[in-house]
Write an enzyme that holds these catalytic residues in place. Structure first.
Site, PDB file in Angstrom:
ATOM      1  N   LYS A  24       0.757  -1.177   0.104  1.00 35.46           N
ATOM      2  CA  LYS A  24       0.052   0.004  -0.082  1.00 35.46           C
ATOM      3  C   LYS A  24       0.738   1.412   0.072  1.00 35.46           C
ATOM      4  CE  LYS A  24      -2.112   2.757   2.632  1.00 35.46           C
ATOM      5  NZ  LYS A  24      -2.263   3.723   1.884  1.00 35.46           N
ATOM      6  N   GLU A  41       9.942   1.617  10.543  1.00 34.17           N
ATOM      7  CA  GLU A  41      10.892   2.792  10.567  1.00 34.17           C
ATOM      8  C   GLU A  41      10.010   3.868  10.722  1.00 34.17           C
ATOM      9  OE1 GLU A  41      13.886   1.941  10.402  1.00 34.17           O
ATOM     10  OE2 GLU A  41      13.817   0.036   9.832  1.00 34.17           O
ATOM     11  N   CYS A  83      13.531  11.084   6.575  1.00 31.96           N
ATOM     12  CA  CYS A  83      13.480  10.790   7.923  1.00 31.96           C
ATOM     13  C   CYS A  83      14.822  10.796   8.580  1.00 31.96           C
ATOM     14  CB  CYS A  83      12.884   9.464   8.079  1.00 31.96           C
ATOM     15  SG  CYS A  83      13.791   8.341   7.130  1.00 31.96           S
ATOM     16  N   GLU A 119       9.380  15.877  16.276  1.00 30.34           N
ATOM     17  CA  GLU A 119       9.656  15.761  14.818  1.00 30.34           C
ATOM     18  C   GLU A 119       8.692  16.728  13.820  1.00 30.34           C
ATOM     19  OE1 GLU A 119       8.481  12.095  12.283  1.00 30.34           O
ATOM     20  OE2 GLU A 119      10.391  11.990  11.686  1.00 30.34           O
TER      21      GLU A 119
END
Ligand code: NDP
Length: 471
Positions: free
Chosen positions: A162, A237, A271, A372
């Protein structure tokens, strides 16, 4: 097989939101179940093939990928907004990772192991898990699927994939390579649509034997809990808040170059982007002045503009979230050194453009130093020395990547030994990675075996021990 659903969703170009780039199936639960069943019915045949045969198929996929490099890069830029050279760079990384993982996949060796019983021969076999699901993000819409799906298939698994709803066409371009290369039907299946509906089923269906996910820590932690119900293996992750530490003996020019690249490439949406700079006060002014100058030189523009060094951020949710953090930084009392604004003058009025932004005098406990942001926003945190730099660098929930800039071997080794991350660097940017080394985080940045390197395929394999009496 096409989706049964007739419902669709739109994807829009983040440089010009009025431009719809495509309509994609909003897959239903039934479509998802169908994809899982297709993967399940293809599994035994795919597993039975020699890894050399599987490699032959995937090498055909690789050849097509190389041939369509520029075509795919355009789609990445159209959907994600990153500048074309960065889209091409993403495909080149994917090619390198694919070559490595195909070769790893033909070296999945068992062992023969001596046992205590006379006349018994014992050995191990490494086997695929079955049907696995891969849920990927929009920031590396091509490279992340490659990094996960190639080792999964080389190990003999079949897969339901997906892509993120912001980058469905890139996902489609990837999956089409497999069709065009003649990979047997059912080996790789793609569904598009809402993460909370189809993504959720890919996590909770007991026929799924492993889940490899990249995305936010929040969604990842939810997946981890749900996967535990059926003891499904996870490789997650997740987020990062990566620090570059600049010590007084650093090569400042080198550090500035590395930080400017890792903080603002792809609008800070890697990331592994550098989002904190922890700088020793003695060199803070020199470093900061040079970094601000380099940052002001970055030309923001449409990803197809050859002069642009940074594109828009990927979509309105990202845009609003990043601007919210910029406001938080101002309210928290950090000093806004450069940027901080939406770019709305012609021709930018319809896009998600934000100036590359630097805050200084950031305190380690401020939100902009802890959370973040995933955008072109950098926090500079002044410290006295290496010891304090390490404490600040580790004083967050994340543990993905880090860097130290120093010419002192003892300082470098101290940092390497004490930094709490999955991978670290000396005199190199936080984003540097190679396919041969594991790629993954610790703390709330990652769960399960890392991707890439030897662990990339290990995640998708189970061990069977065999005892055979022959005498
Ligand atoms: P998400 O974690 O929401 O999405 C990542 C992927 O997971 C997408 O394919 C998404 O599908 C899917 N998904 C969403 N909800 C579920 C669910 N309940 N079950 C299964 N799959 C699900 O990230 P966002 O795209 O919303 O980005 C939000 C933030 O996440 C960013 O601002 C950034 O901080 C972080 N992020 C980090 C990344 C990294 O590389 N570490 C990558 C991307 C984001 P869909 O797109 O359909 O929602």
């Amino acid at each position: 097989m096409d989706a049964g659903t007739r419902d669709t969703f739109e994807q829009r170009n983040p440089s010009r939101l009025s431009e719809v780039t495509g309509l994609f199936p909003l897959s239903s639960k039934e479509d998802t179940v169908f994809a899982i069943e297709a993967a399940q019915s293809a599994f035994l045949k795919w597993k039975a093939l020699s890894p050399f045969t599987r490699a032959k198929y995937l090498k055909k996929v690789l050849a097509l990928m190389i041939g369509r490099r520029e075509e795919i890069a355009k789609i990445i830029t159209l959907e994600n907004g990153k500048i074309v050279p960065d889209s091409l760079g993403e495909i080149d990384s994917a090619i390198a990772e694919m070559e490595f993982q195909i070769n790893e996949g033909i070296r999945v060796f068992g062992e023969t192991i001596p046992v205590t019983i006379d006349g018994v021969f014992a050995y191990t076999i490494k086997e695929p898990l079955g049907v696995v699901s891969v849920i990927s993000p929009w920031n590396f819409p091509f490279n992340v699927p490659v990094r996960k799906i190639i080792p999964a298939l080389m190990a003999g698994n079949t897969c339901v994939f997906k892509p993120a709803s912001l980058t469905p066409q890139t996902g489609y371009m990837f999956t089409k390579l497999f069709d065009d290369a003649g990979v047997p039907p059912g080996v790789l299946n793609m569904i598009t649509g809402s993460g909370s509906i189809v993504g959720n089923l890919l996590v909770t269906d007991p026929r799924i034997k492993a889940i490899s996910f990249t995305g936010s820590t929040e969604v990842g932690m939810g997946i981890h809990k749900k996967a535990a119900v059926h003891a499904t293996r996870t490789q997650l992750e997740l987020g990062g808040k990566n620090a570059a530490v600049i010590l007084e003996d650093a090569d400042i020019e080198l550090a500035v170059k590395a930080v400017a690249r890792a903080a603002f490439a792809c609008s800070g949406q890697w990331c592994t982007s550098t989002s904190r700079v922890i700088v020793v006060k003695k060199v803070a002014k020199e470093f900061t002045d040079k970094l601000v100058k380099a940052t002001k030189e970055i030309i923001v523009g449409d990803g197809f503009d050859q002069n642009a060094g940074m594109g828009p951020v990927c979509g309105t949710d990202q845009f609003e979230n990043i601007m919210r953090y910029i406001e938080i930084g101002k309210k928290e009392g950090a000093t806004l050194l450069t940027g901080g604004n939406i770019i709305k003058n012609n021709p930018f009025e319809e896009g998600c453009f934000i100036e590359p932004t630097i805050f200084s005098n950031v305190k380690p406990d401020m939100k902009i130093a802890q959370e973040e942001i995933f955008g072109p926003v950098l926090s500079l945190i002044p410290v006295e020395n290496l010891e304090e730099a390490i404490a600040v660098s580790n004083g967050i929930i994340y543990g993905l990547s880090s860097s130290v800039f120093t010419n002192n071997l003892k300082h470098a080794m101290t940092f390497i030994n004490q930094t709490e991350v999955g991978f670290t660097h000396v005199n190199l940017m936080t984003s540097l990675k190679e396919p041969q080394l594991p790629f993954g985080g610790i703390k709330e940045s990652g769960v399960g075996l890392p991707e890439a390197g030897k662990t990339g395929i290990e995640f998708f394999i189970k061990y069977k021990s065999v005892y055979m009496k022959y005498n």
